[in-house]
Design a protein around this motif. Structure first.
Motif, PDB file in Angstrom:
ATOM      1  N   PHE A  24     -50.578   1.040  63.448  1.00 60.79           N
ATOM      2  CA  PHE A  24     -49.661   1.650  62.809  1.00 60.79           C
ATOM      3  C   PHE A  24     -49.042   2.002  61.279  1.00 60.79           C
ATOM      4  O   PHE A  24     -49.313   3.743  60.854  1.00 60.79           O
ATOM      5  N   LYS A  25     -49.691   1.930  60.828  1.00 56.78           N
ATOM      6  CA  LYS A  25     -50.070   1.968  59.603  1.00 56.78           C
ATOM      7  C   LYS A  25     -51.057   2.393  58.910  1.00 56.78           C
ATOM      8  O   LYS A  25     -50.868   3.871  58.246  1.00 56.78           O
ATOM      9  N   ARG A  30     -51.407   6.995  56.403  1.00 60.35           N
ATOM     10  CA  ARG A  30     -53.490   7.756  56.104  1.00 60.35           C
ATOM     11  C   ARG A  30     -53.026   8.595  57.922  1.00 60.35           C
ATOM     12  O   ARG A  30     -54.245   8.222  58.042  1.00 60.35           O
ATOM     13  N   PRO A  31     -52.460   9.697  58.158  1.00 58.35           N
ATOM     14  CA  PRO A  31     -53.041  10.374  59.489  1.00 58.35           C
ATOM     15  C   PRO A  31     -53.565  10.872  59.096  1.00 58.35           C
ATOM     16  O   PRO A  31     -54.559  11.566  60.379  1.00 58.35           O
ATOM     17  N   MET A  36     -60.715   6.137  59.192  1.00 56.64           N
ATOM     18  CA  MET A  36     -59.805   4.816  60.062  1.00 56.64           C
ATOM     19  C   MET A  36     -59.124   5.479  61.228  1.00 56.64           C
ATOM     20  O   MET A  36     -59.299   3.968  62.028  1.00 56.64           O
ATOM     21  N   LEU A  37     -58.705   6.488  61.373  1.00 52.01           N
ATOM     22  CA  LEU A  37     -58.335   6.804  62.767  1.00 52.01           C
ATOM     23  C   LEU A  37     -58.866   6.183  64.274  1.00 52.01           C
ATOM     24  O   LEU A  37     -59.173   5.818  64.707  1.00 52.01           O
ATOM     25  N   ARG A  38     -60.491   6.606  63.662  1.00 53.84           N
ATOM     26  CA  ARG A  38     -61.869   6.858  64.539  1.00 53.84           C
ATOM     27  C   ARG A  38     -62.259   5.548  64.967  1.00 53.84           C
ATOM     28  O   ARG A  38     -61.792   4.969  66.124  1.00 53.84           O
ATOM     29  N   TRP A  40     -59.900   2.729  64.172  1.00 53.25           N
ATOM     30  CA  TRP A  40     -58.777   2.021  65.190  1.00 53.25           C
ATOM     31  C   TRP A  40     -59.030   2.095  66.486  1.00 53.25           C
ATOM     32  O   TRP A  40     -58.688   1.706  67.691  1.00 53.25           O
ATOM     33  N   CYS A  41     -59.168   3.471  66.863  1.00 50.19           N
ATOM     34  CA  CYS A  41     -59.389   4.057  68.087  1.00 50.19           C
ATOM     35  C   CYS A  41     -60.499   3.043  68.972  1.00 50.19           C
ATOM     36  O   CYS A  41     -60.609   2.553  69.968  1.00 50.19           O
ATOM     37  N   GLN A  42     -61.845   3.295  68.012  1.00 54.53           N
ATOM     38  CA  GLN A  42     -62.538   2.276  68.956  1.00 54.53           C
ATOM     39  C   GLN A  42     -62.511   1.033  69.144  1.00 54.53           C
ATOM     40  O   GLN A  42     -62.564   0.194  70.312  1.00 54.53           O
ATOM     41  N   TYR A  43     -61.870   0.241  68.261  1.00 59.33           N
ATOM     42  CA  TYR A  43     -61.299  -0.940  67.716  1.00 59.33           C
ATOM     43  C   TYR A  43     -60.654  -1.442  69.224  1.00 59.33           C
ATOM     44  O   TYR A  43     -60.722  -1.879  69.987  1.00 59.33           O
ATOM     45  N   TRP A  44     -59.581  -0.351  69.534  1.00 62.19           N
ATOM     46  CA  TRP A  44     -58.669  -0.941  70.787  1.00 62.19           C
ATOM     47  C   TRP A  44     -59.455   0.114  72.576  1.00 62.19           C
ATOM     48  O   TRP A  44     -59.051  -0.740  73.134  1.00 62.19           O
ATOM     49  N   ILE A  45     -60.314   0.826  72.267  1.00 65.38           N
ATOM     50  CA  ILE A  45     -61.686   1.191  73.355  1.00 65.38           C
ATOM     51  C   ILE A  45     -62.235  -0.447  73.747  1.00 65.38           C
ATOM     52  O   ILE A  45     -61.813  -0.373  75.204  1.00 65.38           O
ATOM     53  N   ILE A  46     -62.352  -0.855  72.210  1.00 64.04           N
ATOM     54  CA  ILE A  46     -63.348  -2.221  73.121  1.00 64.04           C
ATOM     55  C   ILE A  46     -62.448  -3.531  73.581  1.00 64.04           C
ATOM     56  O   ILE A  46     -63.085  -3.707  74.672  1.00 64.04           O
ATOM     57  N   VAL A  47     -60.969  -3.766  73.031  1.00 67.11           N
ATOM     58  CA  VAL A  47     -60.590  -4.511  73.669  1.00 67.11           C
ATOM     59  C   VAL A  47     -59.422  -4.252  74.694  1.00 67.11           C
ATOM     60  O   VAL A  47     -59.988  -5.260  75.704  1.00 67.11           O
TER      61      VAL A  47
END
Length: 150
Positions: A24-25, A30-31, A36-38, A40-47
């Motif tokens: 979220f932060k 930092r949109p 960093m967006l990539r 966190w996207c990778q993290y949520w895909i793996i989760v």
């Protein structure tokens, strides 16, 4: 039992809540930070993949603890494990089967309206019948008699 509860609480905090807040932060503060967006996207895909296959591997001893350690490894700044797991394992496999996955998802999307209406109709019919049965039981003499005995 207490260890399992502690493991679930820690997983909730460090596997979901903290990474969600960091994501979220990143989105809000930092949109334009594509790296960093990539990440966190990778993290949520793996989760999501772990959760999808959880029923197959959750029988393992200490599964909750291993899952917690894996999720921390994925987001921990010194390891940045989501980059490693995504680029080494997940991306090659998904890229190999992407056309087949896409075809099956399109088929499922096409059938989803029919499937949804089927479940809604059946749930409504069965839910109404169940509700009426419970209501009849509650107002019946049998229910009053059993309450008096208690």
């Amino acid at each position: 039992m207490l260890g399992e509860l502690l493991s679930k609480v820690l997983l909730l905090l460090f596997g979901y809540a903290m990474p969600a807040f960091e994501c979220f932060k990143t989105v809000e503060a930092r949109p334009n930070d594509a790296h960093m967006l990539r990440f966190w996207c990778q993290y949520w895909i793996i989760v999501a993949m772990v959760i999808a296959f959880e029923s197959v591997i959750s029988w393992m001893p200490m599964y909750g603890e291993m899952k917690l350690a894996f999720f921390v490894y994925l987001w921990y700044p010194k390891t940045k494990g989501s980059d490693v797991v995504y680029d080494t394992f997940l991306r090659p496999i998904v890229m190999q089967y992407e056309p087949n996955i896409e075809q099956r998802l399109l088929h499922l999307r096409g059938k989803s309206g029919q499937l949804l209406s089927f479940y809604v109709k059946n749930f409504a019919d069965k839910g109404t019948a169940f509700f009426m049965d419970v209501l009849r039981y509650v107002v019946s003499d049998k229910a009053e008699g059993s309450n008096l005995e208690m």
